[in-house]
Design a protein around this motif. Structure first.
Motif, PDB file in Angstrom:
ATOM      1  N   LYS A  76      22.806  45.232 -34.322  1.00 24.01           N
ATOM      2  CA  LYS A  76      21.551  44.541 -33.987  1.00 24.01           C
ATOM      3  C   LYS A  76      21.131  43.321 -35.140  1.00 24.01           C
ATOM      4  N   LEU A  77      22.467  42.786 -35.611  1.00 16.36           N
ATOM      5  CA  LEU A  77      22.203  41.335 -36.519  1.00 16.36           C
ATOM      6  C   LEU A  77      22.924  40.416 -35.871  1.00 16.36           C
ATOM      7  N   GLN A  78      22.333  39.142 -36.052  1.00 18.36           N
ATOM      8  CA  GLN A  78      22.988  37.857 -35.429  1.00 18.36           C
ATOM      9  C   GLN A  78      23.767  37.310 -36.629  1.00 18.36           C
ATOM     10  N   PRO A  87      28.298  38.723 -33.219  1.00 17.29           N
ATOM     11  CA  PRO A  87      26.539  38.715 -33.476  1.00 17.29           C
ATOM     12  C   PRO A  87      25.860  39.316 -32.105  1.00 17.29           C
ATOM     13  N   ALA A  88      24.798  39.823 -32.734  1.00 19.02           N
ATOM     14  CA  ALA A  88      23.868  40.592 -31.699  1.00 19.02           C
ATOM     15  C   ALA A  88      23.402  39.404 -30.678  1.00 19.02           C
ATOM     16  N   SER A  89      22.851  40.063 -29.636  1.00 17.22           N
ATOM     17  CA  SER A  89      22.107  38.866 -28.534  1.00 17.22           C
ATOM     18  C   SER A  89      20.619  39.635 -28.635  1.00 17.22           C
ATOM     19  N   ASN A  90      19.792  38.870 -29.035  1.00 15.61           N
ATOM     20  CA  ASN A  90      18.199  38.996 -29.101  1.00 15.61           C
ATOM     21  C   ASN A  90      18.009  40.655 -29.722  1.00 15.61           C
ATOM     22  N   ARG A  91      18.789  40.673 -30.894  1.00 16.53           N
ATOM     23  CA  ARG A  91      18.552  41.970 -31.340  1.00 16.53           C
ATOM     24  C   ARG A  91      19.122  43.325 -31.037  1.00 16.53           C
ATOM     25  N   ALA A  92      20.141  42.678 -29.733  1.00 18.73           N
ATOM     26  CA  ALA A  92      20.597  44.010 -29.142  1.00 18.73           C
ATOM     27  C   ALA A  92      22.254  43.922 -29.257  1.00 18.73           C
ATOM     28  N   GLY A  93      23.085  44.991 -29.578  1.00 19.39           N
ATOM     29  CA  GLY A  93      24.157  44.988 -29.757  1.00 19.39           C
ATOM     30  C   GLY A  93      24.743  44.460 -31.051  1.00 19.39           C
ATOM     31  N   GLY A  94      26.020  43.792 -31.099  1.00 16.85           N
ATOM     32  CA  GLY A  94      26.428  43.489 -32.508  1.00 16.85           C
ATOM     33  C   GLY A  94      27.416  44.351 -32.660  1.00 16.85           C
TER      34      GLY A  94
END
Length: 336
Positions: free
Chosen positions: A38-40, A62-69
């Motif tokens: 959850k980090l870009q 990197p995460a996409s809009n605070r999702a994934g990562g």
């Protein structure tokens, strides 16, 4: 080699840093694969804090809009990457393990929740595997999907869409020519009984250096030990309920007890982290400004952690100083 695969569901908290670091040190891992950061942005300070020391290398998506990562960290010298592949939901490393001659692929996967996103991920991985001459593959994952109904409890898979998703996932595994390693000791990777946890906890201190130093002097190591002991007791009680939930439905009282244990665990963990941080500052207050070996060690550590090892330029990772300088120059010239 020993690889740890861990879905962190966010690693911005120092509490999770410490928990992951303890796991890595305890298992003496050679590589750590983290999903859902959850980090870009990920820096060397975060990676060394999670790994436990500066003897590590890392790559991330990197995460996409605070999702994934996705984040992959490994011990320096344990793995020598030759290729880096990244896509929508995966980070692949192709290289050679120390004392080994055969190349291998380590793929860190965090799949989207939607079936459309999963299909895109599968379509990216299958051609790469088919066209690669690498024979040894390790796909460590959170695919957000199950292979059969028995792997999931509490959520029905009787719909045509749910059954189709399982069929396509099994076809993907067969196409990748990999083996699904079963869980050892537990039935499920995670459990949630509709519980929510909200709120933040912290300990703040204000005042002059003299007063802070006086308060820190009074802190006893027993406070930290007590927090750690309470953490272990809460984890043991929590695990007992999780084990019971794998075989039978929990009662309403047990569900509330589980929520209370979880909230109390995070409260104790944050308190413990705050105590450790304050105790770590005690020595700095005493010796930080003196011309001591401790002071110079901190300066050298800060200089090392602030150094730029490499950059992702045009989608490719580079550690060439000349290319990095040119990439930084071109970046700022384009913006200003």
């Amino acid at each position: 080699m020993k690889i740890i695969c861990f879905n962190a569901r966010g690693i911005a908290s120092r509490v999770k840093w410490r928990a992951i670091k303890e796991l890595v040190c305890q298992e003496k891992a050679d590589m750590l694969l983290v999903q859902e950061t959850k980090l870009q942005d990920v820096d060397n300070r975060l990676c060394t804090s999670i790994w436990g020391d500066a003897n590590c290398e890392w790559r991330f998506i990197p995460a996409s809009n605070r999702a994934g990562g996705i984040l992959s960290i490994w011990r320096s010298g344990a793995f020598h990457p030759e290729e880096v592949h990244g896509g929508g939901g995966f980070l692949g490393l192709v290289g050679v393990w120390e004392n080994q001659s055969e190349r291998c692929a380590i793929v860190n996967v965090y799949s989207p929740c939607s079936i459309e996103g999963k299909r895109v991920l599968w379509r990216e991985l299958l051609p790469w595997k088919a066209g690669s001459n690498v024979r040894a593959w390790c796909v460590a994952r959170d695919f957000n999907v199950v292979r059969c109904v028995e792997e999931r409890k509490g959520i029905g898979l009787d719909s045509a869409g749910g059954r189709r998703e399982m069929v396509e996932f099994n076809e993907f595994i067969e196409g990748m020519e990999v083996v699904d390693i079963p869980l050892n000791g537990r039935k499920y990777t995670w459990y949630m009984e509709g519980a929510t946890l909200s709120g933040k906890g912290s300990i703040c201190t204000e005042g002059k250096t003299e007063s802070v130093e006086g308060e820190l002097e009074e802190m006893e190591l027993g406070s930290v030990w007590q927090c750690q002991r309470e953490e272990k007791e809460l984890v043991n009680l929590f695990n007992e309920l999780d084990l019971r939930a794998e075989d039978e439905d929990l009662s309403a009282a047990e569900v509330r007890q589980r929520q209370t244990l979880l909230a109390e665990f995070w409260k104790i963990s944050k308190m413990n982290e705050s105590l450790l941080q304050q105790k770590s500052r005690t020595r700095w207050i005493r010796e930080g400004d003196s011309n001591s070996k401790y002071f110079h060690a901190l300066v050298n550590w800060r200089r090392k952690t602030n150094s730029i090892v490499g950059l992702t330029i045009d989608g490719n990772w580079s550690e060439d100083p000349i290319r990095i300088k040119k990439g930084v120059k071109d970046f700022f010239e384009a913006r200003f």
